[in-house]
Write a protein that holds these residues in place. Sequence first.
Motif, mmCIF file in Angstrom:
data_model
loop_
_atom_site.group_PDB
_atom_site.id
_atom_site.type_symbol
_atom_site.label_atom_id
_atom_site.label_comp_id
_atom_site.label_asym_id
_atom_site.label_seq_id
_atom_site.Cartn_x
_atom_site.Cartn_y
_atom_site.Cartn_z
ATOM 1 N N HIS A 165 21.808 -28.164 112.331
ATOM 2 C CA HIS A 165 21.919 -29.012 111.139
ATOM 3 C C HIS A 165 22.253 -30.452 111.519
ATOM 4 C CE1 HIS A 165 22.558 -30.209 107.047
ATOM 5 N NE2 HIS A 165 23.809 -30.546 107.291
ATOM 6 N N GLY A 166 23.098 -30.613 112.523
ATOM 7 C CA GLY A 166 23.467 -31.965 112.949
ATOM 8 C C GLY A 166 22.269 -32.746 113.451
ATOM 9 N N LEU A 167 21.472 -32.133 114.318
ATOM 10 C CA LEU A 167 20.306 -32.835 114.863
ATOM 11 C C LEU A 167 19.250 -33.093 113.792
ATOM 12 C CD1 LEU A 167 19.957 -31.119 118.354
ATOM 13 C CD2 LEU A 167 20.691 -33.461 117.871
ATOM 14 N N VAL A 168 19.037 -32.113 112.915
ATOM 15 C CA VAL A 168 18.086 -32.316 111.815
ATOM 16 C C VAL A 168 18.541 -33.473 110.940
ATOM 17 C CG1 VAL A 168 17.247 -31.329 109.645
ATOM 18 C CG2 VAL A 168 17.126 -29.983 111.742
ATOM 19 N N SER A 169 19.824 -33.487 110.582
ATOM 20 C CA SER A 169 20.366 -34.540 109.708
ATOM 21 C C SER A 169 20.231 -35.921 110.338
ATOM 22 C CB SER A 169 21.829 -34.262 109.377
ATOM 23 O OG SER A 169 21.964 -33.035 108.707
ATOM 24 N N ILE A 170 20.534 -36.002 111.637
ATOM 25 C CA ILE A 170 20.410 -37.284 112.346
ATOM 26 C C ILE A 170 18.974 -37.775 112.300
ATOM 27 C CG2 ILE A 170 20.452 -38.354 114.640
ATOM 28 C CD1 ILE A 170 22.936 -36.566 115.215
ATOM 29 N N GLN A 171 18.034 -36.866 112.574
ATOM 30 C CA GLN A 171 16.625 -37.271 112.617
ATOM 31 C C GLN A 171 16.088 -37.620 111.234
ATOM 32 O OE1 GLN A 171 15.495 -38.031 115.408
ATOM 33 N NE2 GLN A 171 17.163 -37.083 116.524
ATOM 34 N N MET A 172 16.639 -37.013 110.199
ATOM 35 C CA MET A 172 16.182 -37.323 108.842
ATOM 36 C C MET A 172 16.591 -38.723 108.405
ATOM 37 S SD MET A 172 16.344 -33.914 106.465
ATOM 38 C CE MET A 172 15.089 -32.636 106.636
ATOM 39 N N ILE A 173 17.729 -39.201 108.920
ATOM 40 C CA ILE A 173 18.191 -40.528 108.494
ATOM 41 C C ILE A 173 17.903 -41.604 109.531
ATOM 42 C CG2 ILE A 173 20.004 -39.575 107.032
ATOM 43 C CD1 ILE A 173 22.025 -40.274 109.213
ATOM 44 N N GLU A 174 17.596 -41.169 110.770
ATOM 45 C CA GLU A 174 17.375 -42.132 111.838
ATOM 46 C C GLU A 174 15.920 -42.592 111.857
ATOM 47 O OE1 GLU A 174 18.856 -42.222 116.367
ATOM 48 O OE2 GLU A 174 17.181 -40.865 116.044
ATOM 49 N N ASN A 175 15.735 -43.854 112.139
ATOM 50 C CA ASN A 175 14.375 -44.392 112.276
ATOM 51 C C ASN A 175 14.305 -45.152 113.600
ATOM 52 O OD1 ASN A 175 11.750 -45.052 111.712
ATOM 53 N ND2 ASN A 175 12.256 -46.713 110.292
ATOM 54 N N SER A 176 14.443 -44.378 114.700
ATOM 55 C CA SER A 176 14.594 -44.996 116.016
ATOM 56 C C SER A 176 13.277 -45.307 116.696
ATOM 57 C CB SER A 176 15.401 -44.058 116.916
ATOM 58 O OG SER A 176 14.690 -42.851 117.113
ATOM 59 N N GLY A 177 12.191 -44.755 116.162
ATOM 60 C CA GLY A 177 10.904 -44.958 116.803
ATOM 61 C C GLY A 177 10.612 -43.936 117.883
ATOM 62 N N LYS A 178 11.574 -43.031 118.143
ATOM 63 C CA LYS A 178 11.330 -41.975 119.122
ATOM 64 C C LYS A 178 10.249 -41.039 118.596
ATOM 65 C CE LYS A 178 16.012 -41.776 121.089
ATOM 66 N NZ LYS A 178 16.955 -42.325 120.141
ATOM 67 N N THR A 179 9.457 -40.479 119.498
ATOM 68 C CA THR A 179 8.387 -39.572 119.092
ATOM 69 C C THR A 179 8.966 -38.239 118.652
ATOM 70 O OG1 THR A 179 8.124 -38.675 121.322
ATOM 71 C CG2 THR A 179 6.793 -40.634 120.745
ATOM 72 N N ALA A 180 8.180 -37.512 117.857
ATOM 73 C CA ALA A 180 8.616 -36.195 117.387
ATOM 74 C C ALA A 180 8.824 -35.248 118.563
ATOM 75 C CB ALA A 180 7.585 -35.629 116.421
ATOM 76 N N SER A 181 7.977 -35.366 119.582
ATOM 77 C CA SER A 181 8.106 -34.477 120.743
ATOM 78 C C SER A 181 9.404 -34.751 121.504
ATOM 79 C CB SER A 181 6.903 -34.640 121.681
ATOM 80 O OG SER A 181 6.802 -35.980 122.129
ATOM 81 N N PHE A 182 9.803 -36.022 121.585
ATOM 82 C CA PHE A 182 11.061 -36.356 122.260
ATOM 83 C C PHE A 182 12.247 -35.798 121.478
ATOM 84 C CE2 PHE A 182 14.731 -39.113 123.055
ATOM 85 C CZ PHE A 182 14.815 -39.017 124.441
ATOM 86 N N LYS A 183 12.181 -35.895 120.153
ATOM 87 C CA LYS A 183 13.263 -35.380 119.314
ATOM 88 C C LYS A 183 13.405 -33.868 119.486
ATOM 89 C CE LYS A 183 12.743 -39.073 115.923
ATOM 90 N NZ LYS A 183 12.277 -39.453 114.570
ATOM 91 N N LYS A 184 12.262 -33.175 119.612
ATOM 92 C CA LYS A 184 12.315 -31.733 119.830
ATOM 93 C C LYS A 184 12.874 -31.415 121.208
ATOM 94 C CE LYS A 184 9.217 -29.253 116.771
ATOM 95 N NZ LYS A 184 8.011 -28.409 116.652
ATOM 96 N N MET A 185 12.631 -32.285 122.167
ATOM 97 C CA MET A 185 13.201 -32.088 123.501
ATOM 98 C C MET A 185 14.724 -32.126 123.446
ATOM 99 S SD MET A 185 10.654 -34.335 125.936
ATOM 100 C CE MET A 185 11.835 -34.344 127.299
#
Length: 200
Positions: A165-185
């Motif tokens: 939940h923490g990582l999902v929540s961070i990614q939902m509000i973050e707009n860092s420009g990181k790729t989706a594949s990097f976020k899954k890593m």
Amino acid sequence: MGIVERKMRHKEEIRTGILGAAWHMVVTDGWQSLSIRKIADAIEYSIPVIYNHFENKEAILLEFSKEGYQKLALALQEAKNSVTLPADQLEVMAIAYWDFAFENKEYYQLMFGLGIPACEMVNQITEIKEMTSILVSTIREALIQNKNEEADYFLKYHGYWSILHGLVSIQMIENSGKTASFKKMILKDAISGFCRSLAL
């Protein structure tokens, strides 16, 4: 078809119409847009008709929340069934959880974004209990496999879910420009570390 059957069908059609109109509002304008009056206007019925089917707006939200937990439980169970070892199951379930969150943002925001379900709510609502039990049982199986049965499996469950939940929540509000594949890593690395901790 008898009178009773026709009345039951008509009642179900109205209920379906209410939920359909409510979901359209949510997808179009977000959860904050939902109101009994707007739903009544959308399906061209009076407000009392809505209240004949749902006690209040919260009852409609609960209905959608149950649907969301049911969908998530199905996704987790399918992921779990795809591999054999508990540690591998926890890893593929983490990916399934992540994918569900981003493919069903409206559901996820309702299920977790408007307040985390309390323990008594988890025990009272079947759909939440089923989703939780899939995660808890897999963690218990992983602890048994690691010969670490004395570990607090419920504590481990909260750690696992907190990572998800923490990582999902961070990614939902973050707009860092990181790729989706990097976020899954990042997710995979965190869950891999969690799985190793089950042997400690």
